[in-house]
Design an enzyme around this catalytic site. Sequence first.
Site, mmCIF file in Angstrom:
data_model
loop_
_atom_site.group_PDB
_atom_site.id
_atom_site.type_symbol
_atom_site.label_atom_id
_atom_site.label_comp_id
_atom_site.label_asym_id
_atom_site.label_seq_id
_atom_site.Cartn_x
_atom_site.Cartn_y
_atom_site.Cartn_z
ATOM 1 N N ARG A 75 0.850 -1.188 0.000
ATOM 2 C CA ARG A 75 0.000 0.000 0.000
ATOM 3 C C ARG A 75 0.889 1.243 0.000
ATOM 4 O O ARG A 75 1.986 1.232 0.534
ATOM 5 C CB ARG A 75 -0.900 0.024 1.238
ATOM 6 C CG ARG A 75 -2.015 -0.986 1.185
ATOM 7 C CD ARG A 75 -2.947 -0.894 2.371
ATOM 8 N NE ARG A 75 -2.315 -1.345 3.596
ATOM 9 C CZ ARG A 75 -1.774 -0.561 4.519
ATOM 10 N NH1 ARG A 75 -1.805 0.758 4.383
ATOM 11 N NH2 ARG A 75 -1.218 -1.062 5.592
ATOM 12 N N TYR A 203 -1.496 -3.418 -6.748
ATOM 13 C CA TYR A 203 -1.325 -4.105 -5.468
ATOM 14 C C TYR A 203 -2.654 -4.170 -4.688
ATOM 15 O O TYR A 203 -3.426 -3.204 -4.678
ATOM 16 C CB TYR A 203 -0.249 -3.416 -4.613
ATOM 17 C CG TYR A 203 -0.196 -4.016 -3.230
ATOM 18 C CD1 TYR A 203 0.447 -5.233 -3.010
ATOM 19 C CD2 TYR A 203 -0.844 -3.413 -2.162
ATOM 20 C CE1 TYR A 203 0.440 -5.823 -1.760
ATOM 21 C CE2 TYR A 203 -0.856 -3.990 -0.904
ATOM 22 C CZ TYR A 203 -0.208 -5.196 -0.709
ATOM 23 O OH TYR A 203 -0.232 -5.779 0.530
ATOM 24 N N GLY A 205 -4.179 -3.818 -1.564
ATOM 25 C CA GLY A 205 -4.852 -2.757 -0.819
ATOM 26 C C GLY A 205 -5.117 -1.502 -1.647
ATOM 27 O O GLY A 205 -5.994 -0.702 -1.323
ATOM 28 N N LYS A 212 -9.669 -2.278 1.791
ATOM 29 C CA LYS A 212 -9.319 -1.117 2.613
ATOM 30 C C LYS A 212 -10.126 0.118 2.187
ATOM 31 O O LYS A 212 -10.530 0.926 3.024
ATOM 32 C CB LYS A 212 -7.826 -0.822 2.495
ATOM 33 C CG LYS A 212 -6.935 -1.996 2.877
ATOM 34 C CD LYS A 212 -7.175 -2.466 4.277
ATOM 35 C CE LYS A 212 -6.119 -3.467 4.716
ATOM 36 N NZ LYS A 212 -6.360 -3.934 6.082
ATOM 37 N N HIS A 232 -10.727 -2.004 11.688
ATOM 38 C CA HIS A 232 -9.651 -2.857 11.175
ATOM 39 C C HIS A 232 -9.433 -3.988 12.183
ATOM 40 O O HIS A 232 -8.414 -4.028 12.866
ATOM 41 C CB HIS A 232 -8.395 -1.982 11.010
ATOM 42 C CG HIS A 232 -7.278 -2.647 10.265
ATOM 43 N ND1 HIS A 232 -5.966 -2.256 10.412
ATOM 44 C CD2 HIS A 232 -7.260 -3.644 9.365
ATOM 45 C CE1 HIS A 232 -5.195 -2.992 9.631
ATOM 46 N NE2 HIS A 232 -5.950 -3.836 8.988
ATOM 47 N N SER A 254 -1.079 -3.582 10.553
ATOM 48 C CA SER A 254 -0.687 -4.590 9.573
ATOM 49 C C SER A 254 0.531 -5.366 10.045
ATOM 50 O O SER A 254 1.442 -4.809 10.650
ATOM 51 C CB SER A 254 -0.336 -3.914 8.260
ATOM 52 O OG SER A 254 -1.372 -3.042 7.900
ATOM 53 N N ALA A 255 0.529 -6.674 9.741
ATOM 54 C CA ALA A 255 1.678 -7.543 9.999
ATOM 55 C C ALA A 255 2.076 -7.627 11.475
ATOM 56 O O ALA A 255 3.241 -7.603 11.834
ATOM 57 C CB ALA A 255 2.874 -7.116 9.145
ATOM 58 N N CYS A 256 1.077 -7.704 12.357
ATOM 59 C CA CYS A 256 1.320 -7.939 13.788
ATOM 60 C C CYS A 256 0.807 -9.320 14.179
ATOM 61 O O CYS A 256 0.529 -9.579 15.351
ATOM 62 C CB CYS A 256 0.597 -6.901 14.634
ATOM 63 S SG CYS A 256 1.495 -5.371 14.813
ATOM 64 N N THR A 259 -3.692 -12.275 11.302
ATOM 65 C CA THR A 259 -4.258 -13.478 10.675
ATOM 66 C C THR A 259 -3.958 -14.707 11.536
ATOM 67 O O THR A 259 -4.815 -15.572 11.715
ATOM 68 C CB THR A 259 -3.727 -13.630 9.232
ATOM 69 O OG1 THR A 259 -4.083 -12.450 8.506
ATOM 70 C CG2 THR A 259 -4.330 -14.837 8.532
ATOM 71 N N ASN A 260 -2.754 -14.760 12.112
ATOM 72 C CA ASN A 260 -2.416 -15.883 13.005
ATOM 73 C C ASN A 260 -3.371 -15.937 14.194
ATOM 74 O O ASN A 260 -3.843 -17.001 14.585
ATOM 75 C CB ASN A 260 -0.981 -15.753 13.543
ATOM 76 C CG ASN A 260 0.057 -15.887 12.453
ATOM 77 O OD1 ASN A 260 -0.249 -16.322 11.348
ATOM 78 N ND2 ASN A 260 1.290 -15.501 12.753
ATOM 79 N N ASP A 281 -9.529 -9.529 9.189
ATOM 80 C CA ASP A 281 -9.011 -8.182 8.919
ATOM 81 C C ASP A 281 -9.984 -7.054 9.220
ATOM 82 O O ASP A 281 -9.562 -6.014 9.697
ATOM 83 C CB ASP A 281 -8.566 -8.093 7.455
ATOM 84 C CG ASP A 281 -7.646 -6.909 7.180
ATOM 85 O OD1 ASP A 281 -6.814 -6.593 8.055
ATOM 86 O OD2 ASP A 281 -7.763 -6.295 6.108
ATOM 87 N N ARG A 373 2.036 -12.113 -0.564
ATOM 88 C CA ARG A 373 0.697 -12.378 -0.040
ATOM 89 C C ARG A 373 0.076 -13.635 -0.604
ATOM 90 O O ARG A 373 0.468 -14.112 -1.671
ATOM 91 C CB ARG A 373 -0.220 -11.198 -0.424
ATOM 92 C CG ARG A 373 0.192 -9.853 0.165
ATOM 93 C CD ARG A 373 -0.324 -9.710 1.556
ATOM 94 N NE ARG A 373 0.104 -8.476 2.211
ATOM 95 C CZ ARG A 373 -0.616 -7.873 3.174
ATOM 96 N NH1 ARG A 373 -1.767 -8.361 3.550
ATOM 97 N NH2 ARG A 373 -0.143 -6.803 3.750
ATOM 98 N N ASN A 500 -0.923 -17.613 22.689
ATOM 99 C CA ASN A 500 -1.761 -16.433 22.961
ATOM 100 C C ASN A 500 -3.148 -16.844 23.457
ATOM 101 O O ASN A 500 -3.885 -16.035 24.018
ATOM 102 C CB ASN A 500 -1.872 -15.553 21.714
ATOM 103 C CG ASN A 500 -0.531 -14.911 21.361
ATOM 104 O OD1 ASN A 500 0.333 -14.766 22.238
ATOM 105 N ND2 ASN A 500 -0.341 -14.552 20.110
#
Length: 588
Positions: A75, A203, A205, A212, A232, A254-256, A259-260, A281, A373, A500
């Site tokens: 993005r 791309y 996003g 988004k 979000h 993003s990317a924290c 999704t996991n 998301d 991705r 977690n």
Amino acid sequence: MRHTTTLTSNKHLLGWVEEMASMCQPDQVVWCDGSAEEKKSLTDYAVSKGILIPLNEEKHPGSYLHRSSPNDVARVEHLTFICTPTKEEAGPTNNWMAPADAYAKLKGWFQGSMKGRTMYVVPYCMGPLGSKHSKVGIELTDSVYVVLNMGIMTRMGKGALDMLGATNDFNRGLHCTGELNPERRHICHFPQDNTIWSFGSGYGGNALLGKKCLALRIGSFLGKSEGWMAEHMLILGVEDPDGNTTYVAAAFPSACGKTNFAMMVPPRRFDGWRVYTVGDDIAWLRVGDDGRLWAVNPENGYFGVAPGTNWKSNPNAMKCISRDTIFTNVAVTKDLQVWWEGLDGEAPEELTDWQGRPWKKGSAEKAAHPNSRFTAPATNNPMLSPRVNDARGVPISAVIFGGRRSNTIPLVMQSWNWAHGVYLGATLASETTAAATGAQGVVRRDPMAMLPFCGYNMADYWSHWLKMQKHVPYPPKLFMVNWFRKDKDGKFLWPGYGENMRVLKWIVDRAHGKVGAQETLFGWVPKQGHIDLSGLSIDPTRVDEATAIVEAEWKTELEAQKAHFEQFGERMPKTLELIRQTLLSRIN
Ligand code: OXD
Ligand code: MN
């Protein structure tokens, strides 16, 4: 100009498509119905043009690789604009352009931009088909890659047109790949017109306009006007061994590991527990008839970050991508199996990297792009919640705000009340990653993880959050988490991933008033022993360290928040600044 069957007699839609087509001048206009035959013929076409590369049919049935232009891999926040009538409505955290200027500039770019190309008309629905809360969008695009991705990520095709009927109530999205020249790349949102114009990027996003652009930026604006919230946030359901399910929504930049977390598999100690994914998301939150907050996932697939995804970090994601998936900018083996940094096992000796170049093990360069991705259908998820298509959504008992912070922020903390929770969300910060272009590893404030996605003034967005309290008699409890706190040697204090679940269990128990907590100066944290560590080989003092409140760190943090709030001037809700001052006075 040749039109294939138009699939609709909606005169608003036909008129708009005609107008956009006469500006972009494609050779033909193709209306997408979302059928399996259409998917096959578009895929065959994309393969014939080298836009998609078929992967190993045995290991990755129905799956393809796409390589984007190397200058178009994330993005582009500096080229993303909120085009409200005044700059103040967009606020200091958004790039703004006057609508007339933005339309004029992009008209210049769109004019004749689809000559020799096809304009696809992509009708799609964000949210379950037939739900009065769902939103219909039409994306006009010259990218077959975009059409195929939209087919996975949304309810795309005729069903969306049927929902629209003869009404004028649809988001008008126009996307053109252009020459992929970063100098001629803009993603412009016109909230007042329910319109998105995106030029010069293919791309995700930037180009899959439902995600988004509509579900968050335009969605947040619509939410404010219509009394709901576009966030979000992932949505998950935790089922206990007695079969009771508690739903939780969680915002992470993003990317924290969002999704996991959304697809978490509880560790062995939690036998009989299950985590169901509703969404990974985006959450649309509304007040239900019962006075609770209910969440819907407007999407229908996952556009996840590949690097780091493996059988340990996210086994359900590995199952999601086992078939019918589009991979973007990953590396491939000789026999066309996908590979990325952090996939299980050793790297193969040789690969083809994300740019199609030969790559050798030990090379200093990454084989897969760090923001490579996968686009996978939600129905591939073995733990997909049976409630995903429920028009009402799921009732939310806890909302979590999480960031990536090496210090200060404890593993988990509960707010005292709604306003304090909104404050925790409003001051959320995270160390930057590869999901957006720009420097990595810098702490930036990312309120509610919405910094790049809020379609209007962030201060007004906080006011909206604060006001929602009046409309939600039975609100969820609000929490903050940080899986990424480090010790003095720079090692993570908490193992993360499936573990977690232990933190999630405390959160769920707190939401139901079933477990105690320790009051600190800044919120409630678990007392020693509250987080179940059974079966986990971890020194409990590390968990103490992960949940510790270090006053000196908080002093710095609270002082840093001052400038963050001040940039909003008069529009800043007083309540939040008052909370900040109160907390600071407790230290002083
Ligand atoms: C995403 C993002 O792709 O947040 O979901 O960047
Ligand atoms: Mn996201």
